[in-house]
Write an enzyme that holds these catalytic residues in place. Structure first.
Site, PDB file in Angstrom:
ATOM      1  N   SER A  20     -57.282 -14.990 116.567  1.00 46.89           N
ATOM      2  CA  SER A  20     -56.379 -15.113 115.415  1.00 46.89           C
ATOM      3  C   SER A  20     -55.964 -16.569 115.192  1.00 46.89           C
ATOM      4  O   SER A  20     -55.273 -16.876 114.220  1.00 46.89           O
ATOM      5  CB  SER A  20     -55.134 -14.241 115.616  1.00 46.89           C
ATOM      6  OG  SER A  20     -54.475 -14.574 116.820  1.00 46.89           O
ATOM      7  N   ASN A 107     -46.183 -10.050 123.028  1.00 46.80           N
ATOM      8  CA  ASN A 107     -45.722  -9.069 122.038  1.00 46.80           C
ATOM      9  C   ASN A 107     -44.344  -9.412 121.474  1.00 46.80           C
ATOM     10  O   ASN A 107     -44.129  -9.354 120.260  1.00 46.80           O
ATOM     11  CB  ASN A 107     -45.715  -7.664 122.657  1.00 46.80           C
ATOM     12  CG  ASN A 107     -47.121  -7.197 122.990  1.00 46.80           C
ATOM     13  OD1 ASN A 107     -48.091  -7.838 122.589  1.00 46.80           O
ATOM     14  ND2 ASN A 107     -47.233  -6.106 123.729  1.00 46.80           N
ATOM     15  N   THR A 152     -40.973  -3.811  70.345  1.00 51.94           N
ATOM     16  CA  THR A 152     -41.243  -2.671  71.224  1.00 51.94           C
ATOM     17  C   THR A 152     -42.667  -2.261  70.878  1.00 51.94           C
ATOM     18  O   THR A 152     -43.079  -2.366  69.702  1.00 51.94           O
ATOM     19  CB  THR A 152     -40.276  -1.490  70.987  1.00 51.94           C
ATOM     20  OG1 THR A 152     -40.418  -1.046  69.644  1.00 51.94           O
ATOM     21  CG2 THR A 152     -38.825  -1.896  71.240  1.00 51.94           C
ATOM     22  N   HIS A 153     -43.431  -1.837  71.847  1.00 48.65           N
ATOM     23  CA  HIS A 153     -44.873  -1.544  71.637  1.00 48.65           C
ATOM     24  C   HIS A 153     -45.620  -2.776  71.116  1.00 48.65           C
ATOM     25  O   HIS A 153     -46.651  -2.641  70.466  1.00 48.65           O
ATOM     26  CB  HIS A 153     -45.088  -0.383  70.653  1.00 48.65           C
ATOM     27  CG  HIS A 153     -44.203   0.788  70.892  1.00 48.65           C
ATOM     28  ND1 HIS A 153     -44.564   1.853  71.696  1.00 48.65           N
ATOM     29  CD2 HIS A 153     -42.942   1.065  70.450  1.00 48.65           C
ATOM     30  CE1 HIS A 153     -43.567   2.744  71.715  1.00 48.65           C
ATOM     31  NE2 HIS A 153     -42.576   2.278  70.974  1.00 48.65           N
ATOM     32  N   LYS A 280     -59.932 -26.073  72.031  1.00 44.15           N
ATOM     33  CA  LYS A 280     -59.219 -25.124  72.900  1.00 44.15           C
ATOM     34  C   LYS A 280     -58.190 -25.797  73.810  1.00 44.15           C
ATOM     35  O   LYS A 280     -58.412 -26.878  74.333  1.00 44.15           O
ATOM     36  CB  LYS A 280     -60.216 -24.374  73.797  1.00 44.15           C
ATOM     37  CG  LYS A 280     -61.118 -23.411  73.069  1.00 44.15           C
ATOM     38  CD  LYS A 280     -60.374 -22.177  72.570  1.00 44.15           C
ATOM     39  CE  LYS A 280     -60.036 -21.220  73.684  1.00 44.15           C
ATOM     40  NZ  LYS A 280     -61.108 -20.303  74.002  1.00 44.15           N
ATOM     41  N   ASN A 282     -56.189 -23.900  76.849  1.00 42.94           N
ATOM     42  CA  ASN A 282     -56.091 -22.568  77.445  1.00 42.94           C
ATOM     43  C   ASN A 282     -54.906 -22.443  78.396  1.00 42.94           C
ATOM     44  O   ASN A 282     -54.591 -23.368  79.133  1.00 42.94           O
ATOM     45  CB  ASN A 282     -57.382 -22.228  78.193  1.00 42.94           C
ATOM     46  CG  ASN A 282     -58.563 -22.107  77.254  1.00 42.94           C
ATOM     47  OD1 ASN A 282     -58.406 -21.698  76.111  1.00 42.94           O
ATOM     48  ND2 ASN A 282     -59.734 -22.494  77.731  1.00 42.94           N
ATOM     49  N   TYR A 314     -46.899  -1.895 120.617  1.00 44.15           N
ATOM     50  CA  TYR A 314     -47.844  -2.831 120.005  1.00 44.15           C
ATOM     51  C   TYR A 314     -49.272  -2.295 120.023  1.00 44.15           C
ATOM     52  O   TYR A 314     -49.726  -1.712 120.997  1.00 44.15           O
ATOM     53  CB  TYR A 314     -47.803  -4.172 120.760  1.00 44.15           C
ATOM     54  CG  TYR A 314     -48.774  -5.198 120.209  1.00 44.15           C
ATOM     55  CD1 TYR A 314     -48.403  -6.019 119.155  1.00 44.15           C
ATOM     56  CD2 TYR A 314     -50.069  -5.317 120.732  1.00 44.15           C
ATOM     57  CE1 TYR A 314     -49.291  -6.952 118.641  1.00 44.15           C
ATOM     58  CE2 TYR A 314     -50.960  -6.243 120.217  1.00 44.15           C
ATOM     59  CZ  TYR A 314     -50.566  -7.055 119.165  1.00 44.15           C
ATOM     60  OH  TYR A 314     -51.453  -7.968 118.647  1.00 44.15           O
ATOM     61  N   GLN A 319     -52.190  -7.652 114.663  1.00 42.60           N
ATOM     62  CA  GLN A 319     -52.572  -9.058 114.498  1.00 42.60           C
ATOM     63  C   GLN A 319     -52.948  -9.344 113.039  1.00 42.60           C
ATOM     64  O   GLN A 319     -52.839 -10.475 112.575  1.00 42.60           O
ATOM     65  CB  GLN A 319     -53.750  -9.383 115.426  1.00 42.60           C
ATOM     66  CG  GLN A 319     -54.226 -10.807 115.356  1.00 42.60           C
ATOM     67  CD  GLN A 319     -55.062 -11.160 116.585  1.00 42.60           C
ATOM     68  OE1 GLN A 319     -54.525 -11.436 117.644  1.00 42.60           O
ATOM     69  NE2 GLN A 319     -56.367 -11.121 116.432  1.00 42.60           N
TER      70      GLN A 319
HETATM   71  N1  ARG Z   1     -52.309 -12.701 118.593  1.00 43.40           N
HETATM   72  C1  ARG Z   1     -51.560 -11.503 118.826  1.00 43.40           C
HETATM   73  C2  ARG Z   1     -50.998 -10.967 117.525  1.00 43.40           C
HETATM   74  O1  ARG Z   1     -50.890 -11.684 116.597  1.00 43.40           O
HETATM   75  C3  ARG Z   1     -50.442 -11.749 119.786  1.00 43.40           C
HETATM   76  C4  ARG Z   1     -49.986 -10.531 120.522  1.00 43.40           C
HETATM   77  C5  ARG Z   1     -51.042 -10.123 121.464  1.00 43.40           C
HETATM   78  N2  ARG Z   1     -50.578  -9.090 122.344  1.00 43.40           N
HETATM   79  C6  ARG Z   1     -51.415  -8.348 123.051  1.00 43.40           C
HETATM   80  N3  ARG Z   1     -50.896  -7.427 123.799  1.00 43.40           N
HETATM   81  N4  ARG Z   1     -52.705  -8.502 123.004  1.00 43.40           N
HETATM   82  O2  ARG Z   1     -50.673  -9.808 117.413  1.00 43.40           O
END
Ligand code: ARG
Length: 456
Positions: A20, A107, A152-153, A280, A282, A314, A319
């Site tokens: 991520s 988490n 209106t409309h 034009k 736009n 979680y 993510q």
């Molecule tokens: N990159 C993860 C997210 O955005 C962080 C939390 C990850 N926690 C886990 N138990 N794998 O959710």
């Protein structure tokens, strides 16, 4: 980070689907702030030594300085912003970095970071919306008495003032701001210390970290704290509603700028030309605001669907909460800025608006109202008589007030010459002086109240 449990490393696909960091690096400031609050508390509580806490805190400052200068490195093996920061910290200060993660989990860490990020986004949105309101109120004050057709409309209905029309959007934005304020108030509790899902056995002080991060209090349930994203949904839903308002305002500008309407000349700075048709100009910015609302609504739907089937606590699905929020926040900020510029710098063609208000028998209701008031005719009958007058005017191709007194009296003998004072568009708007109506005096009152509310 969990090498102890695994014999083999992840496959290339696992690395890619898991990473991520390409998007959650946007959380780096929040991640550093939350880690500093956490380690200060660990030191205070004697969970790590004061010296270690200081070393870690200074190390975090160095990591932040590097991010500030060079950006956040994207190494998929480190997955996310939390591990990226921790790993860099370890490179800088050595094994003591490993003490930072005592009594917390990614988490509660990500839940905390993301709340802080959304809180900032709400504050920025609110500041942008205040500027849009400022522009709307300024232009409304300028045009409290400028007459245009009300629709209106999208059919000419009754004359209104441009100031009244613009103030309608002021009201919508006022409610949008209150939705964002509500979202902020509910969001402002600290998940930090909820740890993985069940809390922790270490003697942490959650009030201290909450205070340090300017949360109102710690969250009350650790399972809830690490696994709900309703704070992000509150933001996205408020953003979606706000974007619908912006889209409608944008649509007005698209219509008003078209040649058959000709109600407005758009600012050059917010328009584009055509590569083939030299004449034009736009309304691209307005069209993109209208288009972006689709993507913002899509972001809200996307996160709702992500969340709907997840058991506590979680799950990694969560993510995927960040890309829709980041995208919506960026699009909304741009949309607000574009509409602020559009409102502030548009050249309203009040002559064209007034001329259009005189077409389409916009004062027919005024004739009916006059018959009710002056001749004590029931409204339904007055409506019928007025219909006959409109039909005659239409067949002659003239405005209502171009019919002669004789012609009007032929339709109903109770009509006399005094009626002409009611048939002008000025008389029509001035008459609509009920609270919240379009009469210029009413509009000026609303503008004065709005100026007070905006602190002008
Ligand atoms: N990159 C993860 C997210 O955005 C962080 C939390 C990850 N926690 C886990 N138990 N794998 O959710």
């Amino acid at each position: 980070m969990w090498g102890g449990r695994f014999a083999e490393g992840p496959s290339a696909i696992m690395r890619e689907i898991n990473a991520s960091i390409p998007f959650d690096k946007a959380l780096w400031r929040q991640d550093i702030a939350a880690s500093k609050a956490h380690v200060a508390m660990l030191g205070q509580q004697g969970i790590v030594s004061a010296a270690d806490a200081q070393t870690i805190s200074e190390g975090l400052d160095r990591v932040a300085a590097e991010y500030e200068a060079n950006g956040v490195p994207e190494d998929w093996d480190l997955e996310d912003i939390h591990m990226t920061t921790e790993s860099r910290l370890a490179e800088l200060i050595g094994p003591v970095a490993g003490r930072l993660h005592t009594a917390r989990s990614r988490n509660d860490q990500v839940a905390t970071d993301f709340r802080l990020w959304v809180r900032d986004a709400i504050d920025q949105t609110d500041a942008g919306l205040a500027q849009l309101q400022r522009a709307l109120v300024d232009r409304a004050g300028e045009h409290a008495g400028s007459i245009m057709p009300g629709f209106t409309h999208l059919q000419t209905a009754q004359p209104v003032t441009l100031g009244h029309h613009l103030m309608a959007y002021y009201e919508m934005i006022r409610r949008d701001r209150s939705r964002f304020r509500d979202a902020r108030a509910r969001l402002n509790e600290s998940p930090l210390g909820s740890a993985a899902l069940a809390g922790t056995g270490f003697p942490i002080d959650r009030d201290q970290t909450a205070r340090a991060l300017e949360f109102d209090r710690p969250t009350a349930n650790s399972l809830d704290a690490v696994s709900d994203r309703d704070f992000a949904l509150d933001y996205l839903q408020a953003a979606a509603q706000c974007s619908l308002h912006l889209s409608r305002l944008a649509e007005e500008f698209v219509i008003w700028a078209s040649q058959p309407f000709g109600f407005v000349r758009l600012p050059d700075a917010l328009s584009t030309g055509s590569s083939i048709m030299p004449q034009k100009k736009n309304p691209d910015a307005a069209e993109l605001v209208r288009g972006h609302s689709g993507r913002i609504v899509g972001a809200a739907v996307s996160l709702m669907v992500t969340m709907k089937g997840l058991p506590l606590a979680y799950s990694k699905d969560m993510q995927d909460d960040k890309p829709p929020v980041f995208e919506a926040a960026g699009l909304l900020g741009l949309s607000i800025a574009a509409m602020t510029g559009m409102v502030a710098d548009a050249a309203f063609r009040t002559d064209r608006m007034r001329a259009a208000a005189e077409l389409g028998y916009a004062t027919a209701t005024d004739l009916a109202d006059w018959l009710v008031r002056q001749a004590d005719i029931p409204f339904r009958e007055a409506h019928h008589i007025t219909g006959a007058a409109v039909r005659l005017a239409e067949s002659k191709g003239v405005a209502l007030d171009a019919l002669s007194p004789e012609e009007l009296q032929n339709i109903d003998s109770r009509i006399d010459e005094r009626v002409y004072t009611a048939l002008s568009v000025e008389a029509s708007v001035a008459a609509r002086s009920s609270h919240g109506g379009t009469a210029p005096d009413q509009v000026r009152q609303r503008v004065a109240e709005a100026n007070k509310a905006l602190g002008a």
